[in-house]
Enzyme design. Structure first.
Site, mmCIF file in Angstrom:
data_model
loop_
_atom_site.group_PDB
_atom_site.id
_atom_site.type_symbol
_atom_site.label_atom_id
_atom_site.label_comp_id
_atom_site.label_asym_id
_atom_site.label_seq_id
_atom_site.Cartn_x
_atom_site.Cartn_y
_atom_site.Cartn_z
ATOM 1 N N CYS A 1 65.504 -8.092 73.490
ATOM 2 C CA CYS A 1 66.438 -7.093 74.024
ATOM 3 C C CYS A 1 67.490 -6.746 72.965
ATOM 4 O O CYS A 1 68.170 -7.624 72.439
ATOM 5 C CB CYS A 1 67.108 -7.633 75.282
ATOM 6 S SG CYS A 1 68.498 -6.621 75.845
ATOM 7 N N CYS B 1 71.046 -7.959 73.946
ATOM 8 C CA CYS B 1 71.176 -9.421 73.812
ATOM 9 C C CYS B 1 71.343 -9.795 72.339
ATOM 10 O O CYS B 1 72.115 -10.709 72.013
ATOM 11 C CB CYS B 1 69.971 -10.133 74.410
ATOM 12 S SG CYS B 1 69.973 -10.201 76.215
ATOM 13 N N ASP C 1 79.464 2.899 70.876
ATOM 14 C CA ASP C 1 78.113 3.473 70.901
ATOM 15 C C ASP C 1 77.793 4.029 69.511
ATOM 16 O O ASP C 1 78.635 4.682 68.882
ATOM 17 C CB ASP C 1 78.024 4.575 71.955
ATOM 18 C CG ASP C 1 76.593 4.934 72.297
ATOM 19 O OD1 ASP C 1 76.160 4.664 73.431
ATOM 20 O OD2 ASP C 1 75.891 5.493 71.411
ATOM 21 N N HIS D 1 71.477 -11.295 80.748
ATOM 22 C CA HIS D 1 70.528 -10.189 80.695
ATOM 23 C C HIS D 1 70.124 -9.761 82.101
ATOM 24 O O HIS D 1 69.472 -10.509 82.823
ATOM 25 C CB HIS D 1 69.274 -10.583 79.896
ATOM 26 C CG HIS D 1 68.279 -9.472 79.821
ATOM 27 N ND1 HIS D 1 68.353 -8.468 78.876
ATOM 28 C CD2 HIS D 1 67.219 -9.164 80.613
ATOM 29 C CE1 HIS D 1 67.375 -7.604 79.080
ATOM 30 N NE2 HIS D 1 66.669 -8.007 80.132
ATOM 31 N N ASN E 1 73.603 4.723 83.584
ATOM 32 C CA ASN E 1 72.288 5.326 83.745
ATOM 33 C C ASN E 1 71.336 4.264 84.304
ATOM 34 O O ASN E 1 71.339 3.117 83.837
ATOM 35 C CB ASN E 1 71.775 5.849 82.399
ATOM 36 C CG ASN E 1 72.647 6.957 81.849
ATOM 37 O OD1 ASN E 1 73.153 7.795 82.605
ATOM 38 N ND2 ASN E 1 72.857 6.975 80.539
ATOM 39 N N GLY F 1 68.039 8.394 82.815
ATOM 40 C CA GLY F 1 68.386 8.504 81.404
ATOM 41 C C GLY F 1 68.604 7.180 80.702
ATOM 42 O O GLY F 1 69.080 7.150 79.569
ATOM 43 N N HIS G 1 69.201 -3.250 79.365
ATOM 44 C CA HIS G 1 70.191 -4.319 79.576
ATOM 45 C C HIS G 1 71.384 -3.569 80.169
ATOM 46 O O HIS G 1 71.940 -2.681 79.505
ATOM 47 C CB HIS G 1 70.531 -5.004 78.243
ATOM 48 C CG HIS G 1 71.550 -6.109 78.350
ATOM 49 N ND1 HIS G 1 71.322 -7.375 77.821
ATOM 50 C CD2 HIS G 1 72.803 -6.134 78.876
ATOM 51 C CE1 HIS G 1 72.397 -8.133 78.045
ATOM 52 N NE2 HIS G 1 73.308 -7.393 78.680
ATOM 53 N N HIS H 1 74.459 -1.663 81.226
ATOM 54 C CA HIS H 1 75.629 -1.299 80.427
ATOM 55 C C HIS H 1 76.389 -0.168 81.097
ATOM 56 O O HIS H 1 75.808 0.700 81.748
ATOM 57 C CB HIS H 1 75.249 -0.916 78.996
ATOM 58 C CG HIS H 1 74.167 0.118 78.896
ATOM 59 N ND1 HIS H 1 72.835 -0.184 79.048
ATOM 60 C CD2 HIS H 1 74.222 1.459 78.661
ATOM 61 C CE1 HIS H 1 72.117 0.914 78.907
ATOM 62 N NE2 HIS H 1 72.931 1.931 78.679
ATOM 63 N N HIS I 1 78.905 2.942 80.210
ATOM 64 C CA HIS I 1 79.472 3.800 79.166
ATOM 65 C C HIS I 1 80.920 4.115 79.549
ATOM 66 O O HIS I 1 81.197 4.521 80.694
ATOM 67 C CB HIS I 1 78.727 5.135 79.074
ATOM 68 C CG HIS I 1 77.276 5.040 78.702
ATOM 69 N ND1 HIS I 1 76.810 5.368 77.442
ATOM 70 C CD2 HIS I 1 76.181 4.679 79.427
ATOM 71 C CE1 HIS I 1 75.494 5.223 77.416
ATOM 72 N NE2 HIS I 1 75.088 4.808 78.604
HETATM 73 P P1 AMP Z 1 71.392 4.534 77.954
HETATM 74 O O1 AMP Z 1 70.719 5.839 77.644
HETATM 75 O O2 AMP Z 1 72.307 4.597 79.134
HETATM 76 O O3 AMP Z 1 70.397 3.394 78.032
HETATM 77 O O4 AMP Z 1 72.357 4.242 76.738
HETATM 78 C C1 AMP Z 1 72.004 3.491 75.617
HETATM 79 C C2 AMP Z 1 73.029 3.760 74.573
HETATM 80 O O5 AMP Z 1 72.911 2.762 73.569
HETATM 81 C C3 AMP Z 1 72.911 5.113 73.886
HETATM 82 O O6 AMP Z 1 74.088 5.879 74.101
HETATM 83 C C4 AMP Z 1 72.708 4.752 72.419
HETATM 84 O O7 AMP Z 1 73.368 5.646 71.540
HETATM 85 C C5 AMP Z 1 73.285 3.356 72.356
HETATM 86 N N1 AMP Z 1 72.757 2.504 71.292
HETATM 87 C C6 AMP Z 1 71.465 2.312 70.964
HETATM 88 N N2 AMP Z 1 71.362 1.428 69.938
HETATM 89 C C7 AMP Z 1 72.649 1.056 69.636
HETATM 90 C C8 AMP Z 1 73.223 0.167 68.678
HETATM 91 N N3 AMP Z 1 72.465 -0.533 67.806
HETATM 92 N N4 AMP Z 1 74.562 0.038 68.628
HETATM 93 C C9 AMP Z 1 75.346 0.748 69.496
HETATM 94 N N5 AMP Z 1 74.870 1.588 70.427
HETATM 95 C C10 AMP Z 1 73.541 1.751 70.495
HETATM 96 ZN ZN ZN Z 2 69.518 -8.150 77.176
#
Ligand code: AMP
Ligand code: ZN
Length: 109
Positions: A4, A7, A30, A46, A85, A91, A96, A98, A100
């Protein structure tokens, strides 16, 4: 969970721009910001999606800390938006849970 992305960010094996960490959660910028401030807040355990949360206390803790980070760490005094999301149709790209935090400008809706 070993494969993940988030993680790995928590355990430091993938670098991140951290803004806050405690025993329960980790918060970082982000990598593709969709607002002047765009921070992700994740539980340290997780859980793939919001729909997988079994303990409602976890959501209370998570949202309380999101509020603390937005107000006291990021200082988004004018306001902010939170987004979760859920699954592909919502989306979600990283499985994992999260939250925003988006702010730093007037956000259209
Ligand atoms: P979601 O579409 O809600 O799953 O959001 C995932 C978010 O993770 C997106 O806004 C990506 O830009 C962000 N993301 C993906 N990889 C990384 C990373 N290595 N560091 C920081 N943000 C990331
Ligand atoms: Zn995870």
């Amino acid at each position: 969970m070993s494969d993940c992305l988030f993680c790995k960010i928590i355990d430091g094996s993938i670098p991140s721009d951290k803004v806050y960490e405690d025993d329960d959660i980790f918060a970082f910028h982000d990598i593709h910001p969709k607002a002047p401030t765009h921070v992700l807040v994740i539980p340290k355990i997780h859980i793939p999606t919001l729909a997988d949360v079994e303990n409602p206390d976890l959501l209370g803790t998570l949202m309380s800390k999101v509020n603390h980070i937005a107000n006291d760490v990021l200082k988004l005094e004018a306001g902010y938006r939170i987004v979760i999301n859920v699954r592909e149709g919502g989306g979600q790209e990283v499985f994992h849970l999260h939250v925003h935090i988006l702010g730093g400008k007037k956000l259209p809706f």
